[in-house]
Design an enzyme around this catalytic site. Sequence first.
Site, PDB file in Angstrom:
ATOM      1  N   HIS A 132      34.308  39.024  41.576  1.00  0.00           N
ATOM      2  CA  HIS A 132      33.824  38.843  40.197  1.00  0.00           C
ATOM      3  C   HIS A 132      32.742  37.767  40.119  1.00  0.00           C
ATOM      4  O   HIS A 132      32.778  36.790  40.865  1.00  0.00           O
ATOM      5  CB  HIS A 132      34.960  38.584  39.206  1.00  0.00           C
ATOM      6  CG  HIS A 132      35.763  37.330  39.415  1.00  0.00           C
ATOM      7  ND1 HIS A 132      35.385  36.110  38.920  1.00  0.00           N
ATOM      8  CD2 HIS A 132      36.956  37.122  40.040  1.00  0.00           C
ATOM      9  CE1 HIS A 132      36.301  35.198  39.225  1.00  0.00           C
ATOM     10  NE2 HIS A 132      37.256  35.786  39.914  1.00  0.00           N
ATOM     11  N   ASP A 186      31.803  35.838  37.432  1.00  0.00           N
ATOM     12  CA  ASP A 186      31.947  34.661  36.573  1.00  0.00           C
ATOM     13  C   ASP A 186      32.868  33.624  37.193  1.00  0.00           C
ATOM     14  O   ASP A 186      33.562  33.887  38.185  1.00  0.00           O
ATOM     15  CB  ASP A 186      32.495  35.071  35.205  1.00  0.00           C
ATOM     16  CG  ASP A 186      33.898  35.682  35.300  1.00  0.00           C
ATOM     17  OD1 ASP A 186      34.126  36.483  36.235  1.00  0.00           O
ATOM     18  OD2 ASP A 186      34.754  35.349  34.465  1.00  0.00           O
ATOM     19  N   GLU A 202      35.719  38.341  34.666  1.00  0.00           N
ATOM     20  CA  GLU A 202      37.125  38.503  35.052  1.00  0.00           C
ATOM     21  C   GLU A 202      37.998  37.406  34.458  1.00  0.00           C
ATOM     22  O   GLU A 202      39.142  37.630  34.098  1.00  0.00           O
ATOM     23  CB  GLU A 202      37.238  38.494  36.578  1.00  0.00           C
ATOM     24  CG  GLU A 202      38.631  38.782  37.107  1.00  0.00           C
ATOM     25  CD  GLU A 202      39.431  37.532  37.372  1.00  0.00           C
ATOM     26  OE1 GLU A 202      40.588  37.643  37.809  1.00  0.00           O
ATOM     27  OE2 GLU A 202      38.928  36.422  37.129  1.00  0.00           O
ATOM     28  N   GLU A 203      37.431  36.213  34.370  1.00  0.00           N
ATOM     29  CA  GLU A 203      38.233  35.062  33.945  1.00  0.00           C
ATOM     30  C   GLU A 203      38.485  35.028  32.435  1.00  0.00           C
ATOM     31  O   GLU A 203      39.301  34.241  31.975  1.00  0.00           O
ATOM     32  CB  GLU A 203      37.525  33.759  34.360  1.00  0.00           C
ATOM     33  CG  GLU A 203      37.224  33.644  35.847  1.00  0.00           C
ATOM     34  CD  GLU A 203      38.453  33.326  36.679  1.00  0.00           C
ATOM     35  OE1 GLU A 203      39.572  33.352  36.132  1.00  0.00           O
ATOM     36  OE2 GLU A 203      38.283  33.060  37.878  1.00  0.00           O
ATOM     37  N   ASP A 262      39.154  38.227  46.150  1.00  0.00           N
ATOM     38  CA  ASP A 262      39.441  37.241  45.101  1.00  0.00           C
ATOM     39  C   ASP A 262      40.829  36.634  45.281  1.00  0.00           C
ATOM     40  O   ASP A 262      41.390  36.076  44.354  1.00  0.00           O
ATOM     41  CB  ASP A 262      39.302  37.921  43.726  1.00  0.00           C
ATOM     42  CG  ASP A 262      39.343  36.936  42.576  1.00  0.00           C
ATOM     43  OD1 ASP A 262      39.065  35.743  42.811  1.00  0.00           O
ATOM     44  OD2 ASP A 262      39.651  37.359  41.456  1.00  0.00           O
TER      45      ASP A 262
END
Length: 552
Positions: free
Chosen positions: A143, A145, A212-213, A236
């Site tokens: 991801h 971010d 994603e966060e 991740d």
Amino acid sequence: MRTPRHSVIGLVVLALLLVACSTPAAQGTPAATAGPADLQAAEASPVAQLAASGTDTASGPATNIPLKDALGSLEPKDVFQNFYDITQIPRPSGTMDQIRAFLVNFGQGLGLETMVDEAGNVLIRRPAAAGMENRQGVVLQAHMDMVAQAADGKAFDPNTDPIQAFVNGDYVVADGTTLGADDGSGIAMIMAVLQSKTLQSGPLEALFTVDEESTMSGADGLKGDLLQGTILINLDSEDEGVFTIGSAGGEHVNIVSSYPQVAAPADMPSYLVKVQGLTGGHSGLHINLGRGHAIKLLVRLLKGAVEPYGLRLASIAGGTAVNAIPREASALVFLPDTQVEAFSAYVRAYEATIQSELAAVEPDLSVELAAVQPPAQVMDERFQAVLIDALYANPQGVVRMSDAVPGLVETSNNLGIVNVQDGQMQVICFSRSSVGSALEDISQMIACTWELAGYTTEVTDSFAAWTPNASSPILSLMKATYLDLFGQEPGIMAVHAGLECGSISGKYPDMDMISIGPTLAGVHSLQESLFIPSVGKVMALLYEVLQRIPEK
Ligand SMILES: [Zn+2]
């Protein structure tokens, strides 16, 4: 990962070892829609003592060297150069334009097919090496971010300022901010694979997802016809040598309604009853720890007080986030004058009872009783009785443990938010399961409880499970390759929380998936660090696995 952790995947505490002889898990029916970034736990990540233990080795106390100045001495060079480049690009969740442009430019610069999908994700395709066109396609995913945090007083604008990264002994760290190794390390490793001039592999796709966060909108917005590969390796995870093979699906079950009120009894004093001092925690990752649940404890108190003391309920509220175990709950009540003393003694006795029951896990639990200004209205008496019973009966906690991954919670529910006041009732549960059909089961259990009470439930915020599959071919290949390269068995884990892989499996139910990564500590905190030696091991594993991927 999202984690809360996103990346709570690093919480090996929660990880469970997959026994070699375990049977394949039943394939769940993944729900189709989106998921909230769920690993943003209610509590700070337990930062491993890794950073502290690793820095003072034979060379003595380490000092911070700017990452840029250390690049010549770090291996693998290409990965750390990529990682440095990424630290220079602001990329907090929601601010994806710059990192997206960087990756598009990167893919095009390599002469590779590069595109941006409707969700804003970047996809780069690297064709197969000559003679390897028949190999199964592999998607490498990370991801874009990061969770951007800065120390109090630090002049740092996450939307415009680069991350100042340093090498300290065996670790890459940041100065007063999060580092963004979650998931900048994943991006950097995938970039290195795309750049490699020596890797001989079948067709590869690099998928870089947005946000994603925060909202997980990248994985959730992925279209089901974009990816060509049949194997997905997510980069991740946060513990080198531990593979993640599953995550929970989830959904919110909502009960929202008006309710009847009547004038408050004029001759009764009113009190606030409050259950407080509980530990709380993430509603998935900590649901099996036996911690107290403030709303449930308060409802139990109320249930025992209606008949003996003539208690009337004006309002009840507890919980601040649906994915957190409620730490506090309070109720506004009226009591006949003649019963106040007896009720007060009952509250003290109840407090002692639950303090005893939960002594090992809730040392600060208390129940407070305080006189307050009387509100004008109370709940209709019939509604009061129905509400207390429905909240009492509402399922809470672990419903079932996993057969596929010993120690993993398969199915649970958290009664996350209760807010019943001023004629409006709002109750929100967060149900989770790594098996899709079991999620439907718990959801129906809650619906039945409220149907008996005369209310309907509504399901929202669904996200799909990534059901652990002990007979996954990519898991077998990864395990065998890890053993060949490093002479030891990797650990296997799954999490009782949502990950991007779950969302992707909702769109690609036949995708064979696994999640790996280098060792990170303290993700989402100012102590975030990347353990340098783990990066080379992950890259060695990745390259070897990509070369061993079988034909279609
Ligand atoms: Zn992450």
